[in-house]
Design an enzyme around this catalytic site. Structure first.
Site, short mmCIF file in Angstrom:
data_model
loop_
_atom_site.label_atom_id
_atom_site.label_comp_id
_atom_site.label_asym_id
_atom_site.label_seq_id
_atom_site.Cartn_x
_atom_site.Cartn_y
_atom_site.Cartn_z
N ARG A 109 50.28 6.04 18.24
CA ARG A 109 50.68 7.15 19.12
C ARG A 109 52.15 7.00 19.51
N PHE B 23 64.95 6.44 19.77
CA PHE B 23 65.51 7.11 20.95
C PHE B 23 66.09 6.04 21.86
N GLU C 142 68.74 0.57 28.81
CA GLU C 142 69.78 -0.43 28.57
C GLU C 142 69.34 -1.79 29.14
N GLY D 180 66.04 -0.07 33.06
CA GLY D 180 65.67 1.20 32.46
C GLY D 180 65.24 2.28 33.44
N SER D 181 64.82 1.87 34.65
CA SER D 181 64.25 2.87 35.56
C SER D 181 65.29 3.88 36.04
N THR E 78 61.62 1.55 20.67
CA THR E 78 60.54 1.72 19.67
C THR E 78 61.13 2.27 18.37
N LEU F 240 32.83 -8.22 28.07
CA LEU F 240 32.51 -8.83 26.77
C LEU F 240 32.43 -10.35 26.90
N GLU G 84 58.32 4.87 29.36
CA GLU G 84 58.29 6.30 29.72
C GLU G 84 58.18 6.49 31.23
P1 TGC Z 1 67.16 13.75 38.93
O1 TGC Z 1 68.20 14.08 39.96
O2 TGC Z 1 65.74 13.80 39.28
O3 TGC Z 1 67.40 14.68 37.66
C1 TGC Z 1 68.62 14.78 36.99
C2 TGC Z 1 68.58 16.09 36.21
O4 TGC Z 1 67.50 16.07 35.28
C3 TGC Z 1 66.54 17.13 35.60
N1 TGC Z 1 65.21 16.55 35.43
C4 TGC Z 1 64.40 16.84 34.42
N2 TGC Z 1 64.53 17.69 33.42
C5 TGC Z 1 63.52 17.75 32.54
N3 TGC Z 1 62.42 16.98 32.63
C6 TGC Z 1 62.27 16.10 33.64
N4 TGC Z 1 61.21 15.31 33.71
C7 TGC Z 1 63.29 16.00 34.60
N5 TGC Z 1 63.45 15.26 35.70
C8 TGC Z 1 64.65 15.60 36.21
C9 TGC Z 1 66.83 17.50 37.01
O5 TGC Z 1 66.45 18.84 37.27
C10 TGC Z 1 68.32 17.32 37.07
O6 TGC Z 1 68.92 18.43 36.41
P2 TGC Z 1 70.31 19.03 36.95
O7 TGC Z 1 70.57 20.23 36.10
O8 TGC Z 1 70.09 19.34 38.39
O9 TGC Z 1 71.32 17.93 36.77
O10 TGC Z 1 67.52 12.30 38.37
P3 TGC Z 1 67.39 10.91 39.06
O11 TGC Z 1 68.62 10.14 38.71
O12 TGC Z 1 66.99 11.07 40.52
O13 TGC Z 1 66.20 10.24 38.23
C11 TGC Z 1 64.94 10.39 38.56
C12 TGC Z 1 64.03 9.41 37.79
C13 TGC Z 1 64.00 8.04 38.43
C14 TGC Z 1 62.66 10.06 37.89
C15 TGC Z 1 64.46 9.27 36.32
O14 TGC Z 1 65.66 8.57 36.23
C16 TGC Z 1 63.40 8.59 35.49
O15 TGC Z 1 62.49 9.26 35.00
N6 TGC Z 1 63.48 7.24 35.28
C17 TGC Z 1 62.59 6.52 34.36
C18 TGC Z 1 63.30 6.31 33.05
C19 TGC Z 1 62.36 6.36 31.89
O16 TGC Z 1 61.28 6.88 31.93
N7 TGC Z 1 62.79 5.82 30.76
C20 TGC Z 1 62.03 5.91 29.56
C21 TGC Z 1 62.85 5.48 28.37
S1 TGC Z 1 62.22 6.05 26.81
C22 TGC Z 1 60.81 5.20 26.58
O17 TGC Z 1 60.34 4.47 27.38
C23 TGC Z 1 60.17 5.46 25.29
S2 TGC Z 1 58.74 4.57 24.97
C24 TGC Z 1 58.26 5.46 23.66
C25 TGC Z 1 57.03 5.03 23.00
O18 TGC Z 1 57.02 3.99 22.29
O19 TGC Z 1 56.01 5.79 23.10
P1 FAD Z 2 63.19 -2.08 35.54
O1 FAD Z 2 63.78 -0.72 35.64
O2 FAD Z 2 64.10 -3.25 35.72
O3 FAD Z 2 61.99 -2.20 36.57
C1 FAD Z 2 61.43 -3.47 36.96
C2 FAD Z 2 60.38 -3.22 38.05
O4 FAD Z 2 61.00 -2.64 39.20
C3 FAD Z 2 59.28 -2.24 37.62
O5 FAD Z 2 58.04 -2.67 38.13
C4 FAD Z 2 59.69 -0.93 38.29
O6 FAD Z 2 58.58 -0.08 38.57
C5 FAD Z 2 60.28 -1.47 39.59
N1 FAD Z 2 61.21 -0.51 40.20
C6 FAD Z 2 62.36 -0.03 39.69
N2 FAD Z 2 62.94 0.83 40.57
C7 FAD Z 2 62.13 0.90 41.64
C8 FAD Z 2 62.16 1.59 42.89
N3 FAD Z 2 63.16 2.41 43.20
N4 FAD Z 2 61.16 1.39 43.76
C9 FAD Z 2 60.13 0.56 43.46
N5 FAD Z 2 60.04 -0.14 42.31
C10 FAD Z 2 61.02 0.04 41.41
N6 FAD Z 2 63.19 2.79 26.14
C11 FAD Z 2 63.87 3.67 25.37
O7 FAD Z 2 64.91 4.19 25.76
N7 FAD Z 2 63.40 4.01 24.13
C12 FAD Z 2 62.26 3.49 23.62
O8 FAD Z 2 61.87 3.83 22.50
C13 FAD Z 2 61.55 2.53 24.40
N8 FAD Z 2 60.44 1.92 23.88
C14 FAD Z 2 59.85 0.89 24.60
C15 FAD Z 2 58.83 0.14 24.00
C16 FAD Z 2 58.25 -0.91 24.69
C17 FAD Z 2 57.20 -1.73 24.03
C18 FAD Z 2 58.67 -1.20 26.02
C19 FAD Z 2 58.04 -2.33 26.79
C20 FAD Z 2 59.68 -0.48 26.59
C21 FAD Z 2 60.30 0.57 25.90
N9 FAD Z 2 61.37 1.28 26.43
C22 FAD Z 2 62.05 2.20 25.68
C23 FAD Z 2 61.93 0.88 27.72
C24 FAD Z 2 61.13 1.37 28.92
O9 FAD Z 2 61.30 2.73 29.12
C25 FAD Z 2 61.58 0.55 30.13
O10 FAD Z 2 61.07 -0.76 29.96
C26 FAD Z 2 61.12 1.15 31.45
O11 FAD Z 2 61.75 2.39 31.69
C27 FAD Z 2 61.41 0.20 32.64
O12 FAD Z 2 62.71 -0.26 32.59
P2 FAD Z 2 62.97 -1.85 32.72
O13 FAD Z 2 62.14 -2.54 31.70
O14 FAD Z 2 64.43 -2.08 32.64
O15 FAD Z 2 62.43 -2.26 34.14
#
Ligand code: TGC
Ligand code: FAD
Length: 389
Positions: free
Chosen positions: A96, A135, A139, A143-144, A170, A344, A369
């Site tokens: 997935r 993607f 960094e 990542g959060s 990934t 189990l 995510e």
């Molecule tokens: P914030 O002020 O909330 O938003 C900035 C701008 O973005 C817009 N926006 C969105 N647009 C589309 N979809 C969403 N979900 C959106 N959320 C926000 C928002 O409207 C705004 O637009 P504009 O025009 O006003 O500038 O931004 P923030 O800095 O407060 O961040 C909020 C927060 C913490 C929720 C966000 O930074 C976040 O989601 N952090 C988590 C990062 C994360 O999920 N990383 C994932 C990396 S990729 C990955 O993990 C792939 S794993 C893949 C796999 O193997 O399946």
């Molecule tokens: P951190 O951001 O350092 O967080 C550490 C801890 O602090 C977490 O428990 C978090 O919940 C907590 N925390 C952070 N901020 C707050 C707050 N304000 N209040 C309370 N608690 C907080 N990223 C990509 O870009 N592309 C990919 O394809 C991708 N694939 C991945 C595949 C795997 C197997 C894994 C493990 C990760 C992948 N990621 C990818 C990265 C993933 O999105 C990040 O690991 C995730 O977003 C968390 O970032 P971090 O690991 O730096 O943890």
């Protein structure tokens, strides 16, 4: 396998709420998982190997970029995409993940924000599985909070020069192309960086205890020069990567239901035949309560995912709803996998049974995510209007 009436893994007959095409999609992916994935996935996990040999079948069924229109994509609805994720994750979260990254995180931004030339060039081979994407958002320093992005791109004449690093990516070790998000003078922008571009290197992350059948790596950009044509022209700012995450998080909300169903299915069979204190484990009250808890969590997750999908297909889905569904459904699946592992007994730590593999995988899914805390805070922000990040 095709689902039947009175299915203990679908107590509320959620399948009955699907249309014929959605059911067909689910059945064909279920067959693929039963015939091609389940026989090999346990070994791929223990060998820490992404099963590349499955890409051809996955692509041939139209599962890459399945909800995009045109450019060789299948143009299915969002509920069908969810069902694809659910069945694939019943096999393993790694598959997935592969489909999420390729479709939601790489093909989607090219489709939504790319130039016509970028769409023509990249989407058809990506849909065929000939070109693999990754993607790069996260960094090494954290990542959060992706708004604190250190990777940057500077204009040099008609080109851009990218420097920085991405972590936990990934598909990085197998990708032909990367969607690299970088800070520019105007804000965050996305760039298409091809494998082999001078200064662009990847390194595989070995020895993971989770998602062992997925290829994960780091990306390094050392004075990487790309032309302006490699920039995604139609998006600027954090909403670019965040809107891709919304697509992928949606798929995860469905996918993890499959992992939970796989665990419960295996456990039901086991507890009916395992005799303890003179009767099957399944005939004891405590075990039944724990099984019932699992059915409750799976049913709630299914209904949440389906309603989310119907909202998405109506264009009415919001990021806060996606956060609630990702949080709820991943937490449910992780709790179920851990509890199945426990029921189990000693066998639960053996690779012969799936729950420990799903449990270990879900430890990544609850983190990537957006971690569980990030999604809770997103829902909190929606309720209060106040950001607590
Ligand atoms: P914030 O002020 O909330 O938003 C900035 C701008 O973005 C817009 N926006 C969105 N647009 C589309 N979809 C969403 N979900 C959106 N959320 C926000 C928002 O409207 C705004 O637009 P504009 O025009 O006003 O500038 O931004 P923030 O800095 O407060 O961040 C909020 C927060 C913490 C929720 C966000 O930074 C976040 O989601 N952090 C988590 C990062 C994360 O999920 N990383 C994932 C990396 S990729 C990955 O993990 C792939 S794993 C893949 C796999 O193997 O399946
Ligand atoms: P951190 O951001 O350092 O967080 C550490 C801890 O602090 C977490 O428990 C978090 O919940 C907590 N925390 C952070 N901020 C707050 C707050 N304000 N209040 C309370 N608690 C907080 N990223 C990509 O870009 N592309 C990919 O394809 C991708 N694939 C991945 C595949 C795997 C197997 C894994 C493990 C990760 C992948 N990621 C990818 C990265 C993933 O999105 C990040 O690991 C995730 O977003 C968390 O970032 P971090 O690991 O730096 O943890």
């Amino acid at each position: 396998m095709a689902r039947q009436a009175n299915d203990p893994l679908d107590l509320f007959d959620v399948r009955g709420l699907l249309d014929d095409q959605e059911r067909q999609v689910q059945d064909s992916v279920a067959r693929l998982v039963d015939e091609a994935v389940l026989p090999i996935i346990g070994k791929a996990f223990t060998q820490h190997r992404f099963p590349r040999e499955l890409i051809g079948d996955i692509a041939a069924m139209g599962l890459l970029g399945s909800s995009l229109d045109g450019y060789g994509c299948a143009g299915l609805n969002s509920v069908s995409y969810g069902l694809i994720c659910q069945e694939l994750e019943r096999g393993d979260s790694a598959l997935r993940s592969f489909v999420s990254v390729q479709g939601s995180l790489c093909m989607y931004p090219i489709h939504a924000f790319g130039s016509e030339a970028q769409k023509q060039r990249w989407l058809p081979p990506m849909a065929r599985g000939e070109t693999i994407g990754c993607f790069g958002l996260t960094e090494p320093h954290g990542g959060s909070d992706p708004s604190n992005m250190k990777t940057h791109a500077k204009r040099r004449g008609g080109d851009w020069v990218i420097n920085g690093a991405k972590m936990w990516i990934t598909n990085a070790p197998i990708a032909d192309i990367c969607i690299a998000w970088a800070m520019t003078e105007e804000g965050i922008r996305g760039f298409l960086v091809e494998k082999g571009t001078p200064g662009f290197t990847t390194a595989e992350i070995h020895d993971k205890f989770s998602l062992r059948a997925s290829a994960t790596g780091a990306l390094y950009f050392d004075d990487v020069v790309v032309p302006d044509e490699a920039r995604l022209p139609a998006v600027l700012g954090l909403k670019g990567p965040l809107s891709c995450l919304t697509q992928a998080r949606y798929g995860i909300s469905w996918g993890v239901i499959g992992a939970a169903q796989a665990c419960l299915g295996e456990l039901l069979a086991y507890t009916k035949t395992r005799l303890m204190f003179g009767r099957p484990l399944a005939a004891t009250q405590l075990i039944q309560v724990r099984l019932a808890e699992m059915a409750r969590k799976i049913t709630a997750a299914q209904l949440l995912a389906l309603q989310l999908g119907r909202l998405k297909d109506r264009g009415a889905m919001t990021p806060a709803q996606v956060s609630l569904a990702k949080w709820n459904n991943v937490r449910a699946a992780l709790d179920i996998a851990r509890d199945c592992r426990d029921m189990l007994g000693g066998a639960g730590i053996s690779a012969e049974y799936a729950p420990i593999r799903h449990m270990l995988n879900l430890e990544s899914v609850v983190t990537y995510e957006g971690t569980e805390s990030i999604h809770q805070l997103s829902v909190g922000r929606e309720l209060t209007g106040l950001s607590a990040f």
